[in-house]
Design an enzyme around this catalytic site. Structure first.
Site, short mmCIF file in Angstrom:
data_model
loop_
_atom_site.label_atom_id
_atom_site.label_comp_id
_atom_site.label_asym_id
_atom_site.label_seq_id
_atom_site.Cartn_x
_atom_site.Cartn_y
_atom_site.Cartn_z
N LYS A 206 19.75 95.99 25.41
CA LYS A 206 19.55 96.79 26.61
C LYS A 206 18.10 96.71 27.07
CE LYS A 206 23.63 99.59 26.12
NZ LYS A 206 24.26 100.91 25.98
N ARG A 242 27.01 98.85 17.65
CA ARG A 242 27.75 97.94 18.52
C ARG A 242 26.77 96.87 19.01
NH1 ARG A 242 28.78 97.35 24.00
NH2 ARG A 242 30.91 96.74 24.58
#
Length: 268
Positions: A206, A242
């Site tokens: 991210k 994840r």
């Protein structure tokens, strides 16, 4: 939890695994590299993403989940739609992972309860579920607000018939949150993991992690920063991470486990 995006527009690997055979092959590779769960998604939630029709999402994920389940591979379905979740259950999925926390579809909690499967409820405050940009958290204590909201969602799920022991929570890093919010939530991870529900951390690649490189003129992925987050998340008791690059995070998890148990193969 290894990520398999069966999408055209995911921020990291959109289009690479749109073909079901390619997605299944990639999933097998992630398992070989150390994934315990394969998270299959057919709809991107990257900033600027546009929602696809339910039938498109279903056509993308169902054959992949079915093929993996037939091989004994544990899967989760990344969806905000109750109809897609229900079809994934029929295909053999092992977990329902809803980034809207059950809020995007009024029938989702009912499907979750009927399935009897573990479910993951993510925090995402937005006026329109579609892409992760949304409206950033404004004012107040983001950690307290996220904890309060996740407690509320878990209560709604229990009221709908989802067993408490089947509820997993996710603080929703990057979803309508500033980099400062994301770091505050990660710093507070021990508070989340001390609660009644297991915690999933989804920070992989991210933007706030890519920014760790700052202005050093370096290019490339945020996988090294992701591995650092994995190590700290595992150390602080996260149920799962994840990730896109499974191998490096598998090593990070195993190192954290060895460190916490004072080393030795017999203790890990």
């Amino acid at each position: 939890m290894g990520i398999v995006n069966v999408t055209e527009d995911s921020f990291s690997d959109g289009g690479r695994y749109l073909d079901p055979d390619a997605a299944v092959t990639h999933a097998r590779d992630l398992v070989h590299r150390g994934a315990d769960i394969i998270d299959v998604g057919g709809e991107s939630t990257r900033p600027g993403a546009v929602r696809v029709d339910a039938d498109v999402e279903l056509r993308r994920i169902a054959p992949v989940i079915r093929a993996l389940a037939d091989e004994g591979i544990v899967t989760s379905v990344d969806t905000m739609r109750a109809s897609v979740a229900a079809a994934a259950v029929e295909a053999g999925v092992s977990l329902i992972n809803d980034v809207s926390g059950g809020q995007a579809d009024p029938d989702m909690f009912g499907v979750m309860a009927q399935s009897g499967l573990p479910v993951c409820l993510m925090h995402w405050e937005t006026v329109r579920f579609g892409d992760a940009s949304g409206a950033a958290h404004t004012g107040g204590d983001v950690v307290a607000d996220v904890r309060r909201r996740l407690d509320h969602l878990a209560g709604e799920a229990r009221a709908a018939g989802v067993a408490a022991h089947n509820i997993i929570i996710d603080p929703g890093l990057g979803f309508a949150k500033t980099p400062e919010d994301n770091w505050a939530l990660l710093s507070a991870l021990p508070d989340f993991t001390a609660g009644p529900h297991p915690v999933l951390v989804g920070a992989s690649r991210k933007r706030f992690l890519a920014a760790v490189r700052g202005d050093r003129g370096l290019t490339g992925s945020a996988d090294p920063a992701t591995a650092a987050v994995t190590t700290l998340s595992a150390h602080h008791g996260a149920w799962a991470v994840r990730v896109h690059d499974v191998a490096v995070s598998r090593d990070a998890v195993d190192v954290a486990a060895a460190w916490r148990t004072a080393g030795g193969a017999g203790h890990v």
